[in-house]
Design an enzyme around this catalytic site. Structure first.
Site, PDB file in Angstrom:
ATOM      1  N   CYS A   2      32.484  14.285  17.257  1.00  0.00           N
ATOM      2  CA  CYS A   2      31.329  13.916  16.450  1.00  0.00           C
ATOM      3  C   CYS A   2      31.775  13.357  15.100  1.00  0.00           C
ATOM      4  O   CYS A   2      32.856  13.686  14.611  1.00  0.00           O
ATOM      5  CB  CYS A   2      30.467  15.130  16.198  1.00  0.00           C
ATOM      6  SG  CYS A   2      29.914  15.927  17.704  1.00  0.00           S
ATOM      7  N   ARG A  27      36.306   7.377  17.207  1.00  0.00           N
ATOM      8  CA  ARG A  27      36.433   8.777  17.614  1.00  0.00           C
ATOM      9  C   ARG A  27      35.755   9.047  18.954  1.00  0.00           C
ATOM     10  O   ARG A  27      35.925  10.102  19.534  1.00  0.00           O
ATOM     11  CB  ARG A  27      35.770   9.689  16.558  1.00  0.00           C
ATOM     12  CG  ARG A  27      36.457   9.674  15.228  1.00  0.00           C
ATOM     13  CD  ARG A  27      35.528  10.215  14.147  1.00  0.00           C
ATOM     14  NE  ARG A  27      35.250  11.625  14.304  1.00  0.00           N
ATOM     15  CZ  ARG A  27      35.862  12.588  13.645  1.00  0.00           C
ATOM     16  NH1 ARG A  27      36.791  12.286  12.782  1.00  0.00           N
ATOM     17  NH2 ARG A  27      35.537  13.845  13.829  1.00  0.00           N
ATOM     18  N   TRP A  74      29.483  13.553  20.055  1.00  0.00           N
ATOM     19  CA  TRP A  74      30.290  13.637  21.281  1.00  0.00           C
ATOM     20  C   TRP A  74      29.880  14.968  21.885  1.00  0.00           C
ATOM     21  O   TRP A  74      30.140  16.025  21.321  1.00  0.00           O
ATOM     22  CB  TRP A  74      31.774  13.592  20.908  1.00  0.00           C
ATOM     23  CG  TRP A  74      32.732  14.121  21.927  1.00  0.00           C
ATOM     24  CD1 TRP A  74      33.212  15.397  22.008  1.00  0.00           C
ATOM     25  CD2 TRP A  74      33.360  13.405  22.983  1.00  0.00           C
ATOM     26  NE1 TRP A  74      34.093  15.503  23.061  1.00  0.00           N
ATOM     27  CE2 TRP A  74      34.208  14.295  23.675  1.00  0.00           C
ATOM     28  CE3 TRP A  74      33.294  12.072  23.431  1.00  0.00           C
ATOM     29  CZ2 TRP A  74      34.970  13.923  24.773  1.00  0.00           C
ATOM     30  CZ3 TRP A  74      34.065  11.702  24.521  1.00  0.00           C
ATOM     31  CH2 TRP A  74      34.891  12.617  25.173  1.00  0.00           C
ATOM     32  N   ASN A  98      29.189  19.061  12.956  1.00  0.00           N
ATOM     33  CA  ASN A  98      30.357  18.927  13.840  1.00  0.00           C
ATOM     34  C   ASN A  98      30.914  20.320  14.067  1.00  0.00           C
ATOM     35  O   ASN A  98      30.916  21.143  13.148  1.00  0.00           O
ATOM     36  CB  ASN A  98      31.469  18.100  13.181  1.00  0.00           C
ATOM     37  CG  ASN A  98      31.165  16.628  13.208  1.00  0.00           C
ATOM     38  OD1 ASN A  98      30.104  16.206  13.662  1.00  0.00           O
ATOM     39  ND2 ASN A  98      32.099  15.840  12.703  1.00  0.00           N
ATOM     40  N   GLY A  99      31.445  20.563  15.273  1.00  0.00           N
ATOM     41  CA  GLY A  99      32.042  21.867  15.553  1.00  0.00           C
ATOM     42  C   GLY A  99      31.321  22.547  16.701  1.00  0.00           C
ATOM     43  O   GLY A  99      30.534  21.923  17.412  1.00  0.00           O
ATOM     44  N   GLU A 483      56.055  16.355  33.760  1.00  0.00           N
ATOM     45  CA  GLU A 483      55.207  15.820  32.691  1.00  0.00           C
ATOM     46  C   GLU A 483      56.056  15.075  31.646  1.00  0.00           C
ATOM     47  O   GLU A 483      55.680  13.981  31.206  1.00  0.00           O
ATOM     48  CB  GLU A 483      54.418  16.982  32.059  1.00  0.00           C
ATOM     49  CG  GLU A 483      53.610  16.662  30.812  1.00  0.00           C
ATOM     50  CD  GLU A 483      52.526  15.625  31.004  1.00  0.00           C
ATOM     51  OE1 GLU A 483      52.237  15.238  32.139  1.00  0.00           O
ATOM     52  OE2 GLU A 483      52.001  15.149  29.984  1.00  0.00           O
ATOM     53  N   LYS A 487      55.593  11.046  30.867  1.00  0.00           N
ATOM     54  CA  LYS A 487      55.271  10.529  29.531  1.00  0.00           C
ATOM     55  C   LYS A 487      56.313   9.503  29.085  1.00  0.00           C
ATOM     56  O   LYS A 487      55.970   8.469  28.527  1.00  0.00           O
ATOM     57  CB  LYS A 487      55.220  11.664  28.499  1.00  0.00           C
ATOM     58  CG  LYS A 487      53.964  12.457  28.484  1.00  0.00           C
ATOM     59  CD  LYS A 487      52.793  11.641  28.018  1.00  0.00           C
ATOM     60  CE  LYS A 487      51.481  12.376  28.232  1.00  0.00           C
ATOM     61  NZ  LYS A 487      51.109  12.649  29.618  1.00  0.00           N
ATOM     62  N   GLU A 490      55.818   6.218  31.070  1.00  0.00           N
ATOM     63  CA  GLU A 490      54.619   5.417  30.839  1.00  0.00           C
ATOM     64  C   GLU A 490      54.555   4.796  29.451  1.00  0.00           C
ATOM     65  O   GLU A 490      53.963   3.731  29.296  1.00  0.00           O
ATOM     66  CB  GLU A 490      53.343   6.200  31.157  1.00  0.00           C
ATOM     67  CG  GLU A 490      53.004   7.299  30.183  1.00  0.00           C
ATOM     68  CD  GLU A 490      51.664   7.963  30.488  1.00  0.00           C
ATOM     69  OE1 GLU A 490      50.718   7.284  30.875  1.00  0.00           O
ATOM     70  OE2 GLU A 490      51.586   9.194  30.298  1.00  0.00           O
ATOM     71  N   HIS A 506      70.908  18.757  45.469  1.00  0.00           N
ATOM     72  CA  HIS A 506      70.562  18.150  46.754  1.00  0.00           C
ATOM     73  C   HIS A 506      70.359  16.639  46.632  1.00  0.00           C
ATOM     74  O   HIS A 506      69.712  16.033  47.479  1.00  0.00           O
ATOM     75  CB  HIS A 506      69.311  18.820  47.327  1.00  0.00           C
ATOM     76  CG  HIS A 506      69.513  20.281  47.596  1.00  0.00           C
ATOM     77  ND1 HIS A 506      70.272  20.757  48.641  1.00  0.00           N
ATOM     78  CD2 HIS A 506      69.113  21.384  46.895  1.00  0.00           C
ATOM     79  CE1 HIS A 506      70.301  22.085  48.613  1.00  0.00           C
ATOM     80  NE2 HIS A 506      69.611  22.480  47.540  1.00  0.00           N
ATOM     81  N   LYS A 605      42.990   3.958  30.156  1.00  0.00           N
ATOM     82  CA  LYS A 605      42.705   5.365  29.842  1.00  0.00           C
ATOM     83  C   LYS A 605      41.960   6.032  30.995  1.00  0.00           C
ATOM     84  O   LYS A 605      42.198   7.174  31.327  1.00  0.00           O
ATOM     85  CB  LYS A 605      41.880   5.442  28.551  1.00  0.00           C
ATOM     86  CG  LYS A 605      41.573   6.855  28.089  1.00  0.00           C
ATOM     87  CD  LYS A 605      42.822   7.575  27.621  1.00  0.00           C
ATOM     88  CE  LYS A 605      42.641   9.055  27.410  1.00  0.00           C
ATOM     89  NZ  LYS A 605      43.890   9.807  27.538  1.00  0.00           N
TER      90      LYS A 605
HETATM   91  C1  F6R Z   1      49.237  10.306  31.744  1.00  0.00           C
HETATM   92  C2  F6R Z   1      47.806  10.159  31.952  1.00  0.00           C
HETATM   93  C3  F6R Z   1      47.303   9.946  33.333  1.00  0.00           C
HETATM   94  C4  F6R Z   1      46.008  10.742  33.573  1.00  0.00           C
HETATM   95  C5  F6R Z   1      45.429  10.412  34.952  1.00  0.00           C
HETATM   96  C6  F6R Z   1      44.213  11.251  35.279  1.00  0.00           C
HETATM   97  O1  F6R Z   1      49.560  10.495  30.411  1.00  0.00           O
HETATM   98  O2  F6R Z   1      47.035  10.202  31.023  1.00  0.00           O
HETATM   99  O3  F6R Z   1      48.266  10.273  34.278  1.00  0.00           O
HETATM  100  O4  F6R Z   1      46.305  12.105  33.475  1.00  0.00           O
HETATM  101  O5  F6R Z   1      45.092   9.057  35.015  1.00  0.00           O
HETATM  102  O6  F6R Z   1      43.181  11.030  34.376  1.00  0.00           O
HETATM  103  P1  F6R Z   1      41.989  12.043  34.243  1.00  0.00           P
HETATM  104  O7  F6R Z   1      42.534  13.325  33.761  1.00  0.00           O
HETATM  105  O8  F6R Z   1      41.049  11.392  33.280  1.00  0.00           O
HETATM  106  O9  F6R Z   1      41.378  12.202  35.607  1.00  0.00           O
END
Ligand code: F6R
Length: 610
Positions: A2, A27, A74, A98-99, A483, A487, A490, A506, A605
């Protein structure tokens, strides 16, 4: 997340509010609204959707007011809609917030019994009603606000106006950011500096418990409870507008990494009671009887959310002794899964809009399973279509690479595992309290873990030109190796792989030579000695070992060329703490390689296509 803007001064506030809200658009939000004075009355205009819709709806009204409040919402409690949008009103009191109010349910029920009528599903509306109640009892605006806030538990940044005292804005902050801007005969409040940066660079950052009173003459500050006046000197902000949007950080990803103590604190707020030793099951929209009858769990997700699912399996099976299967959503939807009676499918998704995850969710429903989604975006498709929803309260994630959404998903899975274990009689109240107490310490420990940032930067400088990177972990931290590798791939485009450390011999061990950095996750746990042996296997072949270990562990020092020390927590929460240096490492490597950190190539995203 928010956004708040408030203005008092000589200008017409309407364009100032609209412009301020536009500066906060980054935001993320789902509805917007403003409040202003017209003929001595406060009027409110709100709408679901975008600020441009709000702007269009007031375009022909020729509104003018020298005081006003604006808000972008939000959603956290209640879907995105006009009724749930801020500002909210009760009698002559109008406010933006907000909060998250932890005890809003109890407060609302109490107020309803006293005749208050609520018009939204939000937690915010209770604050208006409380202030209005005290105002009706004869207290002035300021005292009514102080009195009302004594009853409110949770996090809030509020901006309030009152029809009866029209030349004032009151602002109060507790655990949610709020700043005051002081210009030439005009004063502002905002959740974030960019909202008013166009008008003034003089800023006071409010602390918890601060109350600011804005009038045409100036701003005075006091402690909201003790009334003690506070002296605050504005500081001059030298940030550019784009830096200001990122809170002074260079990228959204870094800002979001550093937001994690707050994001986790918001995710656990109001979700359990240490006294009762119970998880608040309403927050999972599930009954204890439904949990008791579960005999199988499927965890389904994509990408980073799938890594959460892998860790969830360790938590659930270990605490509750209920068997779990973990699937990548794009595989699950086509593999004709066998889902026995009494199964729960837990879907994990930040956006709630990932196409494969939604298809897997649909398939699960078709096969007769109950679906719980752990999701960040309120009212997303996943949330609407699931039987039960647990919302992570990490706030919008703007950087494409998921960071704070990941650690808040793990926080949700921890709470779910405790609830299930309790329902199944696998955990004593005493043990549950211990697990809760450790969770309460987590935001602070995450803050401590973030102090490794400069040590991580040094390591990144050393290795940023490598071609490949290997990550090793064991047990509950094996998915953290996956993970870390994801990261790095990507956002820095370095080839990286995550492996369960015992599997190295292995195959991947053939890759080890003088040029191969290997990051080993080595917390103090039951497999610590095993990972030390794996580190030795790497060292003896010339590989460079970077170890992430528990602070105070000295044994690890002689087995690695670099060691990052992390605060100690319990076994289940270690992955949250240990993901922090890995996210930071990927970030710094990407920056050093001049990559577009927030929008890596070929990625989106929200992956809404198959
Ligand atoms: C990696 C990343 C992606 C998401 C994936 C699933 O940093 O952000 O691998 O985790 O695309 O996205 P959601 O969680 O939105 O279903």
């Amino acid at each position: 997340m928010c956004g708040i803007i408030g203005y008092i001064g000589k200008k017409n506030s309407i364009p100032v509010l609209i412009n301020g809200l536009k500066r906060l658009e980054y935001r993320g939000y789902d509805s917007a609204g403003i409040a202003f004075f017209r003929n001595d009355k406060i009027e409110v205009r709100r709408c679901a959707g975008k600020i441009r819709d709000l702007e269009a709806s007031i375009k022909n009204e020729n509104l003018k007011s020298v005081i006003g409040l604006g808000h972008t919402r939000w959603a956290t409690h209640g879907r995105p809609s006009e009724e749930n949008a801020h500002p909210h009103r009760a009698g002559g009191i109008v406010l933006v917030h907000n909060g998250i109010i932890e005890n809003y349910f109890e407060l609302r029920e109490e107020l309803k019994k006293k005749g208050h009528v609520f018009t939204s599903e939000t937690d915010t509306e209770v604050i208006c009603h409380l202030i209005n109640r005290y105002a009706q009892k004869g207290l002035g605006f300021e005292d009514a606000t102080r009195e009302a806030l004594k009853h409110v538990e949770g996090a809030y940044a509020v901006g309030i106006i009152n029809e009866k005292e029209p030349d004032k804005i009151i602002a109060v902050k507790k655990d949610s950011p709020l700043v005051v801007g002081t210009g030439d005969g005009e004063f502002f409040i905002a959740s974030d500096i960019p909202a008013f940066l166009k008008y003034t660079k003089n800023v006071v950052i409010l602390e918890n418990g601060d109350m600011a009173m804005l009038t045409h003459q100036g701003v005075s500050f006091s402690n909201v409870q003790t009334k003690k006046p506070l002296k605050k000197v504005p500081s001059k902000i030298s940030w550019s507008p784009s830096m200001a949007e990122k809170g002074g950080y260079k990228h959204f990803m870094l800002k979001e990494i550093f937001e994690q103590p707050r994001a986790i604190a918001d995710t656990i707020r109001g979700r359990f009671s240490v006294g009762k030793g119970e998880v608040n099951l309403d927050e999972f929209s599930m009954k204890e009887s439904a949990l008791k009858n579960l005999n199988k769990i499927f965890l389904v997700a994509c990408g980073t959310s799938w890594h959460s699912a892998l860790i969830g399996k360790y938590m659930i099976e270990d605490m509750a002794r209920v068997p779990c299967e973990v699937d990548i959503a794009s595989e699950f939807r086509y593999r004709k899964p066998f889902i026995p009676k009494g199964s729960l499918v837990i879907v994990i998704t930040q956006s709630g809009e990932t196409a494969d995850t939604l298809a897997a969710q649909k398939e699960s429903k078709k096969l007769g399973a109950r679906v719980l989604t752990i999701c960040n975006v309120v009212d997303s498709t996943s949330a609407r279509e699931a039987d039960s929803v647990f919302y992570t309260h990490s706030g919008p994630e703007i950087g494409v690479a998921s960071t704070k959404a990941f650690t808040t998903q793990l926080t949700g899975l921890y709470l779910f595992s405790i609830a299930l274990a309790k329902a199944k009689g696998k955990l004593h109240s005493r043990e549950v309290k211990k697990l809760f107490n450790e969770l309460l310490l987590l935001p602070e420990k995450v803050g401590k873990a973030l102090q490794c940032n400069s040590a991580v930067l040094k390591i990144a400088r050393k290795f940023c030109q490598v071609r490949d990177f290997l990550y090793l972990g064991r047990g509950i931290n094996y998915p953290i190796a996956l993970e870390g590798a994801l990261k790095l791939k990507e956002i820095s485009y370095i080839h990286a792989e995550g492996y369960p450390a015992g599997e190295m011999k292995h195959g991947p061990i053939a890759l080890i030579d003088n040029d191969m950095p290997v990051l080993a996750l080595a917390p103090d746990d039951n497999v610590f000695e095993k990972i030390i042996s794996n580190m030795e296997e790497v060292k003896s072949r010339g590989g460079k070992v970077i170890a992430v270990a528990t602070e105070g562990n000295t044994k690890v020092l002689s087995h690695a060329s670099h060691v990052l020390s992390m605060p100690k927590t319990n076994y289940y929460l270690t992955p949250i703490i240990f993901s922090i240096p890995l996210h930071l490492l990927a970030y710094h490597m990407a920056v050093l390689r001049k990559c577009n950190v927030d929008q890596p190539r070929n990625l989106a995203k929200s992956v809404t296509v198959e």
